[in-house]
Write an enzyme that holds these catalytic residues in place. Structure first.
Site, PDB file in Angstrom:
ATOM      1  N   ASP A   1      34.956  42.056  41.430  1.00  0.00           N
ATOM      2  CA  ASP A   1      35.818  41.574  42.503  1.00  0.00           C
ATOM      3  C   ASP A   1      36.523  40.270  42.156  1.00  0.00           C
ATOM      4  OD1 ASP A   1      37.019  41.239  44.945  1.00  0.00           O
ATOM      5  OD2 ASP A   1      35.260  40.293  45.840  1.00  0.00           O
TER       6      ASP A   1
ATOM      7  N   GLY B   1      38.518  38.925  43.993  1.00  0.00           N
ATOM      8  CA  GLY B   1      38.843  38.296  45.270  1.00  0.00           C
ATOM      9  C   GLY B   1      37.706  37.485  45.862  1.00  0.00           C
TER      10      GLY B   1
ATOM     11  N   THR C   1      28.306  36.668  56.186  1.00  0.00           N
ATOM     12  CA  THR C   1      28.465  37.280  57.504  1.00  0.00           C
ATOM     13  C   THR C   1      29.867  37.843  57.657  1.00  0.00           C
ATOM     14  OG1 THR C   1      29.180  35.148  58.377  1.00  0.00           O
ATOM     15  CG2 THR C   1      26.871  35.744  58.719  1.00  0.00           C
TER      16      THR C   1
ATOM     17  N   GLY D   1      32.391  40.415  60.652  1.00  0.00           N
ATOM     18  CA  GLY D   1      32.505  40.828  62.026  1.00  0.00           C
ATOM     19  C   GLY D   1      31.371  41.694  62.535  1.00  0.00           C
TER      20      GLY D   1
ATOM     21  N   ASP E   1      43.580  41.178  43.776  1.00  0.00           N
ATOM     22  CA  ASP E   1      42.194  41.409  44.152  1.00  0.00           C
ATOM     23  C   ASP E   1      41.704  42.809  43.762  1.00  0.00           C
ATOM     24  OD1 ASP E   1      39.781  41.644  45.432  1.00  0.00           O
ATOM     25  OD2 ASP E   1      40.503  41.063  47.405  1.00  0.00           O
TER      26      ASP E   1
ATOM     27  N   THR F   1      40.885  47.763  48.092  1.00  0.00           N
ATOM     28  CA  THR F   1      41.436  49.075  47.752  1.00  0.00           C
ATOM     29  C   THR F   1      42.951  49.128  47.894  1.00  0.00           C
ATOM     30  OG1 THR F   1      39.387  49.998  48.636  1.00  0.00           O
ATOM     31  CG2 THR F   1      41.188  51.537  48.245  1.00  0.00           C
TER      32      THR F   1
END
Ligand SMILES: *[C@@H]1O[C@H](CO)[C@@H](O)[C@H](O)[C@H]1NC(C)=O
Ligand SMILES: *[C@@H]1O[C@H](CO)[C@@H](O)[C@H](O)[C@H]1NC(C)=O
Ligand SMILES: *[C@@H]1O[C@H](CO)[C@@H](O)[C@H](O)[C@H]1NC(C)=O
Ligand SMILES: *[C@@H]1O[C@H](CO)[C@@H](O)[C@H](O)[C@H]1NC(C)=O
Length: 486
Positions: A109, A111, A150, A152, A302, A306
């Protein structure tokens, strides 16, 4: 018309039970040994697509609103063959951790900037996942500082530790990472055990220097670059849940995978956080879409996302240039539906050359005989100037060879070679298995080991809600959305 959506992009949690049929590498698997992975297709209904689309968009908003070593070895370079999971939803590679080393599959990743693995003491959300057993590693150091993630609708938490981490022939003797013992159910999909952040330390929730940055700053790499070639299976109805994903290199670029030269563009301000470039041009079917200049067109490049998300006004203008495209509603809010009869070519530039996105990547899914779901969606990243307005993920990156250069901090793209494009959609390709290889360069990290909270400051208060099946995405953006230091 496709009878089933077997080229689906993400694994919904609803499908997790089936997906878990995949054999995960055993934690005790000796390094380098071939591990058999069963393969199967994953079908997704229109309703499931809607639920996925909604979750995908919400997770990303959270992701982007968060947050030196001594060379003791010769320089080197290395390659990690990667795996394409669920028709281009996720690309993962392998690392080995501990003494003796154990291999783990981790999402790659660019990002985010933290490394974390599911821990063997994890009892919630880690079923069927290869986990890290710190007691089995003689080189593990428990930093006893908690780490939490954490987002949503879910969370994960654990403790920071240090151990030997190996990848692509490199080794860092005391890499800081999080051993995560609380994971929202379904967050991880076998065989993936965690996530490897490849962005800069400045956005690490743990505060720790990332693996790649320890390596490059120690001078372990021949050249201060890492690169990706990502395969495309989204347009293959026979795609299995795991396919060959392409290659990730550290310390060099593989010139058999691209043609011409690499067009590098410097990161604005020259300082890395995310891998940011300013989007300078966007067009669809030859129609130019207006972009503002400056930070409102900053895009994070990133590999862990996707699709491509951008400002609502620009996305709306983009679809206005596609005849009969319409905004989605309900679960598809923020997405657009367009006639499948249209072959949509989007072109994009980041201050350098213009790159073309295949219509096969733009068409994320066919929802009915005539209606297709587009891979560009709108996302409100908030007004903070530190968060990019665009997230440019695999929908774009499958179309180029991409290079992430530490110094000068820049991202480069090149045309893929025919050797690289021949790997797209190859249903006979062997799925790479985690292997360790011999270590070409070993370093001792002297960078930051992290500034996580002390463990007295309560992982106990962390809520790990049971999430709805539809929230159980393997989508990396959601995982990363979790990374926030309280
Ligand atoms: C680290 O130490 C803490 C506090 O002693 C303990 O609760 C935790 O289980 C340990 N974690 C690992 C991965 O060893
Ligand atoms: C470069 O990529 C080609 C094609 O995948 C591969 O055969 C070759 O081994 C790679 N070179 C290196 C040095 O890894
Ligand atoms: C890259 O490929 C495109 C499309 O085939 C072509 O027009 C362009 O000239 C190529 N660029 C380079 C630098 O090779
Ligand atoms: C890694 O170990 C070395 C030598 O023990 C030490 O000096 C250094 O501070 C450690 N690095 C981190 C990131 O803990």
């Amino acid at each position: 018309m496709r009878a089933s959506y077997s080229y689906s992009v993400l694994t919904l949690l609803a499908l997790a039970a089936d997906v878990l049929v995949l054999a995960a590498p055993s934690p005790s698997q000796p390094p380098g040994q071939t591990i058999r992975l069963s393969r199967r297709t994953v079908d997704r209904t229109t309703e499931e697509w809607g639920a996925w689309a909604k979750s995908h968009r919400e997770g990303l908003t959270n992701k982007y609103n968060g947050g030196n070593a001594k060379a003791r070895a010769k320089r080197g370079s290395g390659t990690n063959l990667i795996v394409n999971q669920n028709a281009d939803s996720t690309y993962f590679g392998s690392i080995a951790v501990g003494t003796p080393p154990v291999a783990f599959d981790v999402i790659l990743d660019t990002g985010s900037a933290d490394l974390w693995l599911a821990d063997s003491t994890c009892s919630v959300g880690c079923q069927e996942i290869t986990t890290f057993d710190s007691s089995a590693s003689s080189s593990f150091t428990n930093l006893t500082r908690s780490f939490s993630i954490t987002y949503g609708s879910g969370a994960a938490a654990g403790v920071l530790g240090q151990d030997v981490v190996q990848m692509a022939g490199f080794s860092v003797s005391n890499q800081t990472f999080a051993a995560v013992d609380q994971v929202s159910d379904g967050l991880l999909t076998s065989p993936v055990s965690g996530l490897l952040g490849l962005a800069f330390q400045t956005i690490a929730s743990s505060g720790a220097t990332p693996l790649w940055q320890n390596l490059v700053e120690s001078g372990a790499w021949d050249s201060p670059v890492m690169s990706f070639q990502l395969t495309r299976y989204v347009d293959q109805s026979g795609a299995q849940s795991l396919e060959a994903g392409g290659t990730f290199t550290m310390g060099f670029v593989n010139d058999t995978l691209y043609t011409g030269d690499i067009d590098y563009v410097d990161i604005p301000g020259g300082t890395g956080s995310y891998w940011i470039l300013e989007m300078s041009e966007l067009s669809v079917g030859g129609t130019s879409i207006s972009l503002s200049s400056g930070s409102s067109s900053y895009a994070a490049i990133d590999t862990g996302t996707t699709l491509v998300g951008g400002p609502a006004s620009v996305i709306s203008e983009l679809y206005a240039a596609i005849p009969n495209a319409q905004a989605g509603t309900g679960d598809y809010e923020g997405y657009y539906i367009y006639p499948c009869s249209q072959s949509v070519t989007v072109e994009v530039a980041f201050g350098g050359r213009t790159w073309s996105i295949s219509p096969n990547d733009f068409e994320l899914a066919q929802l009915s005989t005539s209606q297709c779901l587009g891979a560009f969606f709108d996302i409100d990243m908030g007004s903070s100037s530190s968060t990019p307005s665009w997230i440019v993920g695999d929908t774009f990156l499958k179309n180029v060879y991409s290079v992430f250069r530490y110094s000068p901090a820049s991202v480069g793209f090149a045309n893929l070679s025919t050797t690289a494009t021949a790997m797209n959609g190859d249903l006979d390709a062997e799925v790479p298995t985690p292997t360790l290889g011999s270590v070409a360069a070993a370093i001792t990290a002297t960078g930051t080991s992290g500034s996580g909270r002390t463990s007295s400051s309560s992982p106990a208060t962390l809520r790990v809600p049971r999430v709805e099946p539809t929230m159980l995405l393997t989508f990396i953006g959601l995982l990363i959305g979790l990374l926030s230091i309280v």
